[in-house]
Write an enzyme that holds these catalytic residues in place. Sequence first.
Site, short mmCIF file in Angstrom:
data_model
loop_
_atom_site.label_atom_id
_atom_site.label_comp_id
_atom_site.label_asym_id
_atom_site.label_seq_id
_atom_site.Cartn_x
_atom_site.Cartn_y
_atom_site.Cartn_z
N ASP A 7 37.86 68.54 70.28
CA ASP A 7 38.25 67.15 70.55
C ASP A 7 39.47 67.15 71.47
OD1 ASP A 7 37.98 64.27 70.15
OD2 ASP A 7 39.88 64.42 69.07
N GLU A 9 42.62 64.39 73.24
CA GLU A 9 43.27 63.08 73.39
C GLU A 9 43.76 62.99 74.83
OE1 GLU A 9 43.00 60.83 71.18
OE2 GLU A 9 42.29 62.14 69.56
N GLU A 52 48.52 51.32 75.70
CA GLU A 52 47.26 51.23 74.94
C GLU A 52 46.78 52.61 74.50
OE1 GLU A 52 46.26 50.60 79.39
OE2 GLU A 52 47.84 50.06 77.95
N HIS A 149 44.41 58.74 65.94
CA HIS A 149 43.57 59.81 66.45
C HIS A 149 44.43 61.05 66.69
CE1 HIS A 149 39.89 57.37 67.90
NE2 HIS A 149 40.58 56.66 67.02
N ASP A 154 40.84 65.43 64.06
CA ASP A 154 39.51 64.91 64.34
C ASP A 154 38.48 66.04 64.43
OD1 ASP A 154 40.69 62.47 64.33
OD2 ASP A 154 40.26 61.96 66.41
#
Length: 228
Positions: A7, A9, A52, A149, A154
């Site tokens: 995963d 980010e 965001e 997250h 994750d």
Amino acid sequence: MREIVLDTETTGIDPLNGDRIVEIGCVELFNHIATGQHYHAYLNPERDMPAEAEAVHGLSSSFLSDKPVFPAVVGDFLDFIGDAQLVIHNATFDIGFLNMELVRIGMPKLTNPVVDTVKIARKRFPGAPASLDALCRRFEIDNSNRTLHGALLDSQLLAEVYLELMGGRQPDLVLAGGPAAVQTGLDAGPARVVRTTRPPRPHAPLPDELTAHEAFVKGIKNAAWLAS
């Protein structure tokens, strides 16, 4: 079979528009079982962090300012994943970002085989939510620590989800000894029943049964059996 659950980010959703990777998390599986080996790195994206994006993963520009840049960790990352199959939730997103980072520094794109758990979940549960949180709820996997997250967390949760999508802790188990067995697996979709074909059993009447039937028919007036 070695697999890597992976995963990332990022600073946003579009690597073509300058968004960058800020975290990579990987968990190693061997024959669908977690080995305890993992890879994790925070990265300096060399750009600002949109509000965001920070709201999703909680990684600020100040936190990432002293972290290594992608070229400094790419060797360790590629050594860890090797040529293993990659297991990713919404794989197009993560592979797109990783390949963009590699191309940016003049390295070839990833060629590892990839399993997309979103596609598996949608095939197994048509119309149902396929987010990581939704699948954790479906399989009763504790994700209470997932307030934000995080690539490594994750990946750990996805490893458990992937195991369940593959049929549980014994994905190749076939229950033998009965007339039917249940098989599940990556391409099996919902559990399907595999039936064992038995040879036909003889059903011819015994001599005493024939005698009893003949006596029974004779006792019936205008019996259809006697008309022929």
